[in-house]
Design an enzyme around this catalytic site. Sequence first.
Site, PDB file in Angstrom:
ATOM      1  N   VAL A  82       0.828  -1.211   0.000  1.00  0.00           N
ATOM      2  CA  VAL A  82       0.000   0.000   0.000  1.00  0.00           C
ATOM      3  C   VAL A  82       0.861   1.260   0.000  1.00  0.00           C
ATOM      4  CG1 VAL A  82      -1.921  -1.170   1.160  1.00  0.00           C
ATOM      5  CG2 VAL A  82      -0.176  -0.039   2.541  1.00  0.00           C
ATOM      6  N   HIS A 133      -4.510  -4.327  -2.231  1.00  0.00           N
ATOM      7  CA  HIS A 133      -4.983  -3.911  -0.907  1.00  0.00           C
ATOM      8  C   HIS A 133      -5.148  -2.402  -0.784  1.00  0.00           C
ATOM      9  CE1 HIS A 133      -3.077  -7.897   0.615  1.00  0.00           C
ATOM     10  NE2 HIS A 133      -4.311  -8.081   0.194  1.00  0.00           N
ATOM     11  N   SER A 152       7.096 -11.940  -1.115  1.00  0.00           N
ATOM     12  CA  SER A 152       5.867 -12.269  -0.385  1.00  0.00           C
ATOM     13  C   SER A 152       5.937 -13.695   0.148  1.00  0.00           C
ATOM     14  CB  SER A 152       4.634 -12.123  -1.283  1.00  0.00           C
ATOM     15  OG  SER A 152       3.460 -12.527  -0.600  1.00  0.00           O
ATOM     16  N   CYS A 168      15.585  -8.731  -3.278  1.00  0.00           N
ATOM     17  CA  CYS A 168      14.926  -8.381  -4.548  1.00  0.00           C
ATOM     18  C   CYS A 168      15.720  -7.322  -5.300  1.00  0.00           C
ATOM     19  CB  CYS A 168      13.514  -7.873  -4.287  1.00  0.00           C
ATOM     20  SG  CYS A 168      12.469  -8.993  -3.316  1.00  0.00           S
TER      21      CYS A 168
END
EC number: 2.3.1.-
Length: 314
Positions: A145, A161, A261, A304
Amino acid sequence: MRMSFGLTFRTAKGRWVPNLSQQCSRGSTGLFVPPSPPLDSEKVKELQRFITLSKRLLVMTGAGISTESGIPDYRSEKVGLYARTDRRPIQHGDFVRIAQIRQRYWARNFVGWPQFSSHQPNPAHWALSNWERFGKLSWLVTQNVDALHTKAGSQRLTELHGCMHRVLCLGCGEQTPRGALQERFEVLNPTWSAEAHGLAPDGDVFLTEEQVQSFRVPPCSRCGGPLKPDVVFFGDTVNPDKVNFVHKRVKEADSLLVVGSSLQVYSGYRFILTAQERKLPIAILNIGPTRSDDLACLKLDSRCGELLPLIDPR
């Protein structure tokens, strides 16, 4: 692990300014990234081959992509919110029903907003934006978010979300920019001050109940209803139209890459199940185990921001 950030807010000529301790302002982007092994050149080659063979790649990102931008997550070992504190995220039902809960949330969010909103994309966000530009990425679904994908220029994007940079009225449904609400908070609370210890994943900080009690929260300027960030709190559900839209994007894809995730939340995990049903190859880049490791043809435990920029999308 205890982390004290000494985040203090005080007025200066009617404006709010943050006073960040040296510990918070220096090297904070690495505070919330869990340990990971060195890059494995063979694994990098495997991911490159996966991306090269993909023609309609769908990417799903989670909080692990943004920890390198200095935003904490919930579940990372030793450095996530659950590991650092006994605090738990706000529940949707409590926020909607109880005015005191909304007051506490907005006071904490008000203090944390200048820092949260100033976070910038890291090399992983920029890499995915670049993949889109080269036509490699067909769609990007984020569970975050923080608007960092938008800041990096991604356009083929679904914020599953919602986004903290928008505010929603629970009465009339009007959406307004979060920055405009910050100005209204400042007008209503010209002498209010608070010192926080610790950052939470979704843009707020930790305050005592005594600090919160005198904080004033404005209503919707249109209908007078209560305001809520335009995000899906725990205990709430994602809009069915948005879910259906993402299911369609998964069905159009020929491969799926998960980035940062653990897939513990069903709102994201269900799309992995759809990919499995359609026999799509699934690759996962995440430090630590995920709910879908057994469904992946490739699993990488790397940062990442270190790995994704190494991949050529052409």
